[in-house]
Design a protein around this motif. Structure first.
Motif, mmCIF file in Angstrom:
data_model
loop_
_atom_site.group_PDB
_atom_site.id
_atom_site.type_symbol
_atom_site.label_atom_id
_atom_site.label_comp_id
_atom_site.label_asym_id
_atom_site.label_seq_id
_atom_site.Cartn_x
_atom_site.Cartn_y
_atom_site.Cartn_z
ATOM 1 N N LEU A 181 0.848 -1.187 0.000
ATOM 2 C CA LEU A 181 0.000 0.000 0.000
ATOM 3 C C LEU A 181 0.884 1.238 0.000
ATOM 4 O O LEU A 181 2.102 1.145 0.080
ATOM 5 C CB LEU A 181 -0.919 -0.024 1.218
ATOM 6 N N PHE A 182 0.246 2.389 -0.113
ATOM 7 C CA PHE A 182 1.002 3.635 -0.177
ATOM 8 C C PHE A 182 1.044 4.280 1.206
ATOM 9 O O PHE A 182 0.081 4.947 1.611
ATOM 10 C CB PHE A 182 0.367 4.589 -1.179
ATOM 11 N N ALA A 183 2.138 4.073 1.931
ATOM 12 C CA ALA A 183 2.277 4.750 3.215
ATOM 13 C C ALA A 183 2.310 6.245 2.931
ATOM 14 O O ALA A 183 2.931 6.684 1.980
ATOM 15 C CB ALA A 183 3.571 4.313 3.897
ATOM 16 N N GLY A 184 1.597 7.014 3.734
ATOM 17 C CA GLY A 184 1.592 8.453 3.498
ATOM 18 C C GLY A 184 0.404 8.925 2.684
ATOM 19 O O GLY A 184 0.104 10.115 2.648
ATOM 20 N N LEU A 185 -0.248 8.006 1.995
ATOM 21 C CA LEU A 185 -1.493 8.362 1.323
ATOM 22 C C LEU A 185 -2.666 7.872 2.170
ATOM 23 O O LEU A 185 -2.532 6.935 2.947
ATOM 24 C CB LEU A 185 -1.573 7.709 -0.072
ATOM 25 N N LEU B 13 -8.628 7.045 0.590
ATOM 26 C CA LEU B 13 -9.329 7.747 -0.482
ATOM 27 C C LEU B 13 -8.363 8.118 -1.599
ATOM 28 O O LEU B 13 -8.637 7.926 -2.786
ATOM 29 C CB LEU B 13 -10.003 9.010 0.070
ATOM 30 N N GLU B 14 -7.187 8.625 -1.231
ATOM 31 C CA GLU B 14 -6.191 8.990 -2.242
ATOM 32 C C GLU B 14 -5.698 7.763 -2.996
ATOM 33 O O GLU B 14 -5.495 7.807 -4.210
ATOM 34 C CB GLU B 14 -5.010 9.707 -1.579
ATOM 35 N N HIS C 148 -9.944 9.000 5.396
ATOM 36 C CA HIS C 148 -8.862 9.977 5.557
ATOM 37 C C HIS C 148 -7.822 9.547 6.586
ATOM 38 O O HIS C 148 -6.966 10.330 6.973
ATOM 39 C CB HIS C 148 -9.436 11.344 5.944
#
Lengths: 286, 250, 327
Positions: free
Chosen positions: B90-94, B97-98, B142
């Motif tokens: 996954l995208f750490a920092g996103l 929703l993003e 969020h």
């Protein structure tokens, strides 16, 4: 032509001794130590000071330079570096650049900005004619010393218990820990030895590379090239890379002086375009 | 029968180890296909070959009838094949929703649009929000991804892959590591996937496999051993042998 | 939910306060215009690095290359007749962008380590070039005879630095707003995704290489613009613009302010320059030592923590001015 090859060889050998500690540090702890050159500078200045202030003979200075820088390395590793291994590379870069700046300013303050000259003993001066090739005695000495060092290092790595632990730790740190190898101790010793070798390289190389407070910055790029081109999984890779770099640099500066240092940068770019993961790295390595 | 995904005699070796041998796999449109096999059978290598992370030594990969063997991974995704990962990627920092919006933007080729802020793309953001709603992630929309509980992360892993509206979806052990009482959520999400999407499920959990798949392929030692309907495969003596040779069914 | 998002992108009160304070600075300290000009230029340079490091995760040890190319391009253009500042700025940024585009392909692949080597190597290579071609660049003596035409044909560059300061601030503001657009767009989102997890970004269809080439080129253009501003406002270019120090300093600046939210470079630049102004007055020669010590201490204390502390202080300050309730 052969003289250039010979000078390049001597130059490359010194680069290897200077950079091999960095290669191991990188391979073992994945730590980018840009301050490696500062240890080399320390070795150089220790020799200068010992010779001028205490009249210690040059040959005796070499092991002392090794020992003192190794000790400094050990101290710094245990007190400062050890906190940073798990941090991102950016932290390594910032921290070690900070050390470089501090060392440069400190040396400038205590020793002055001028080039230091090491007065070589008489038996290491002059040139020899061998088979019509003119050879600098000191360069021959450097090649011999570094050659012996390479053989010793390789034997330690291959034949001793410590060497096999070190290789295991480089290969897979987690597994090595699982096997009961004290990786932290292995690393501390390796770091100290690597720093010591840099110090020895600095002492040996002062005559050939020059020695002034900007030394760690001036040679940072050389070290980086050696470890990226040579890879960090063995010491043969960095060794070949250092020799290649040394010969290319000397030949470039001799044949196309107007291009100066471009030759090695161009070489670096070409190697990267050709093999983005280094020239001597094993294929399929992580 | 038209094919969504097909491989033709796919081969890949690492040194002396042949990880994939002459694998010819056919996944129909809208299929519910499972790929099973004992540990080390080469399932992960096969997925990497399908998605373009690895290049095959020989053989071809066809997506909807077009040869995609030479295409870069991101192009394959754009052509309609997405995947989930066995270990969360996954995208750490996103935020969730993003993360989902990113996949939708790329589907629309909006990824290089740099003038209008995310929020002004209301259609995309609404679609992302609706998707999170469907996955029961709306109230975490969020929350930074890294702070989500593992089970939620697992769901998001699938949501991100679905957001690209793939024709072919590769699910790499979607239930791996999810505690027993949260598995049904994953299961119902997987079962509720749109009918026109071909799903290739790589899984150890035989309950999940047999409750989901209408067709099963068995991979052993890098080659396809058996392919057929679930009851055929379950009854096949060669499959039993392959599994019994190893540990009991996972 | 949509309303929530609108709130997130609108210029908030604190940002207004930031820019009002920034624009008020030259009026409050009319004796420090040259320093403020330098701060604005350094801020733009750091902003450029933030686009790379903070949003795309690319570490650079040679960002001064683009700064230097911009500076020399602007200086040479002015020296050889193109004295119009804005056109010169545009062309210089373009020159840096071309270099950025070409070298980006070397930076794309490989680990952090190769990136360090390549970026540093490119920086050194350009320094060497500028040094060799001293008939063009003036070599170690610097590029003399740079004369700028009045800005917009109206405002001549004065010794006190009034025009210079206003010019640099205006360019910084414009380019900042552009960068702000960029990072909040789908493009910016895809960059952050590549930085966070390249493998996954690619598997949802993000062409990671293309995105990195694009941002590298844009960042180079920004750095080039910063260099051009320095050349134009000081009407002088020296080899120093390409020096390794400049690359290291800008890293420090960004780390001081924190990366990944655009304001970090700006705040860092102000802290750095004020500190330099003060320390250099104390010990001009050993400024470098203090920079080094600062780097070491920041890293040991925890980079994030330092940046967060600075940001928090800033937030509290601006909140008070903006009249928002403090939490």
């Amino acid at each position: 032509m052969l003289t250039i090859l010979f000078d390049g060889l001597a130059y490359g050998m010194i680069l290897f001794v200077l950079a091999c500690g960095l290669a191991v540090t990188l391979g073992l702890m994945n730590f980018v130590n840009l301050a490696h050159g500062a240890f080399a500078m320390a070795g150089g200045y220790i020799t200068v000071l010992l010779m001028s202030r205490a009249s210690v003979p040059f040959l005796l200075c070499l092991p002392i330079a090794f020992a003192i820088t190794a000790l400094i390395g050990l101290l710094l590793e245990r007190t400062l570096y050890v906190w940073l291994y798990s941090r991102p590379h950016l932290d390594h870069v910032l921290f070690t650049i900070g050390l470089v700046f501090m060392s440069i300013a400190a040396v400038d303050y205590t020793m002055g900005a001028q080039q230091q000259i090491i007065r070589l003993p008489v038996f290491l001066q002059g040139r020899l004619e061998v088979l019509g090739v003119s050879i600098g005695v000191y360069r021959l000495f450097v090649i011999l010393v570094c050659g012996v060092l390479v053989v010793v290092l390789q034997s330690i790595l291959v034949f001793t218990r410590f060497g096999s632990r070190l290789r295991a730790a480089v290969d897979d740190q987690r597994v090595a820990r699982g096997l009961g190898i004290d990786v932290d101790a292995v690393f501390a010793i390796t770091f100290a030895a690597g720093s010591g070798l840099a110090g020895l390289g600095g002492a040996l190389g002062a005559e050939i590379l020059g020695l002034d407070p900007t030394f760690p910055l001036k040679f940072m790029i050389y070290f980086l090239i050696v470890v990226t081109v040579g890879g960090t999984t063995s010491i043969t890779g960095p060794f070949l890379a250092a020799i290649l770099l040394g010969v290319a640099d000397v030949a470039g500066k001799y044949y196309v002086p107007e291009l100066g240092a471009f030759v090695i940068y161009a070489l670096m770019v070409l190697v990267l375009l050709w093999r983005p993961h280094g020239l001597f790295t094993r294929r399929g390595a992580r | 029968m038209s094919l969504a995904l097909e491989t033709v005699a796919l081969c890949k070796s690492f040194g002396a180890l042949a990880a994939t041998r002459e694998v010819s796999l056919r996944v129909a449109r809208g299929a519910r296909h499972a790929l099973i096999g004992p540990n080390g059978a080469g399932k992960t290598t096969l997925i990497n070959l399908l998605t373009g992370v690895l290049r095959p030594d020989a053989g071809r990969v066809l997506l909807g009838g077009t040869d995609i063997t030479e295409l870069a991974p991101h192009t394959r995704a754009r052509r309609g094949m997405t995947r989930t990962f066995q270990i969360n990627q996954l995208f750490a920092g996103l935020t969730p929703l993003e993360s989902v919006a990113l996949a939708i933007f790329e589907r629309h080729r909006f990824g290089r649009h740099w003038w209008r802020p995310l929020a002004s793309h209301t259609a995309v953001m609404d679609e992302a929000a609706a998707l999170l709603q469907r996955f029961g992630l709306a109230n975490a929309a969020h929350t930074p991804v890294a702070t989500l509980p593992y089970g939620r992360q697992r769901l998001l892993e699938i949501a991100v892959a679905i957001a690209g509206q793939p024709h072919v979806l590769l699910l790499d052990e979607p239930a791996a590591g999810v505690p027993e009482d949260e598995r049904h959520e994953i299961l119902s999400i997987v079962k509720g996937l749109p009918g026109d999407v071909a799903v290739l499920l790589i899984e150890h959990d035989m309950d999940l496999v047999f409750s989901f798949a209408r067709r099963i392929s068995v991979l052993v030692d890098g080659s396809l051993l058996v392919e057929g309907a679930p009851d055929e495969v379950a009854g096949d003596p060669r499959v039993r042998a392959a599994y019994l040779g190893e540990a009991p069914l996972g | 939910m949509a309303a929530d998002w609108v709130r997130r992108i609108a210029v908030n009160h604190r940002e207004w306060v930031f820019w009002i304070v920034a624009i008020a600075l030259p009026l409050l300290f009319p004796g420090k215009l040259l320093l403020i000009n330098e701060i604005a230029i350094l801020a733009l340079f750091a902003l450029s690095l933030d686009l790379l490091l903070g949003y795309a995760g690319i570490i650079s040890l040679g960002h001064a290359a683009f700064f230097g190319v911009g500076a020399y391009a602007a200086g040479l253009l002015a020296k050889h007749g193109l004295a119009e500042p804005l056109v010169g700025l545009l062309l210089s940024a373009a020159a840096a962008a071309v270099l950025g585009f070409l070298t980006s392909f070397l930076v794309l692949r490989g680990s952090d380590l190769t990136r360090l080597m390549v970026t540093m190597g490119i920086g050194l290579m350009l320094l060497e070039l500028a040094n060799r071609f001293d008939t063009i660049t003036g070599g170690a003596d610097g590029l003399q005879g740079v004369v700028m035409a009045p800005l917009l044909g109206l405002f001549a560059f004065d010794l006190a630095g009034r025009t210079a300061c206003a010019y640099s601030m205006a360019i910084l503001l414009v380019l900042f707003l552009l960068a702000r657009r960029l990072v909040r767009s789908p493009f910016g989102l895809s960059l952050r995704a590549v930085k966070a997890n390249r493998l996954r970004a690619v598997s949802v269809g993000v062409p990671a290489d293309t995105r990195l080439v694009t941002i590298y080129t844009i960042a180079a253009a920004y750095a080039g613009a910063a260099g051009a501003l320095l050349a134009q406002t000081t009407q002088f270019v020296s080899l120093d613009v390409l020096d390794f120090h400049r690359s290291a300093d800008v890293l420090l600046v960004l780390v001081l302010g924190g990366s990944g939210y655009l304001y970090g470079g700006l705040i860092g630049a102000a802290i750095f320059k004020v500190m330099q102004d003060w320390l250099a007055a104390q010990t001009p020669q050993y400024w470098q030592f203090w920079i080094g010590l600062l780097l070491v201490v920041i890293v040991l204390a925890g980079r994030e923590r330092v940046a967060v502390a600075i940001r928090r202080r800033w937030t509290a300050l601006t909140r008070r001015f903006a009249g928002e309730p403090t939490p």
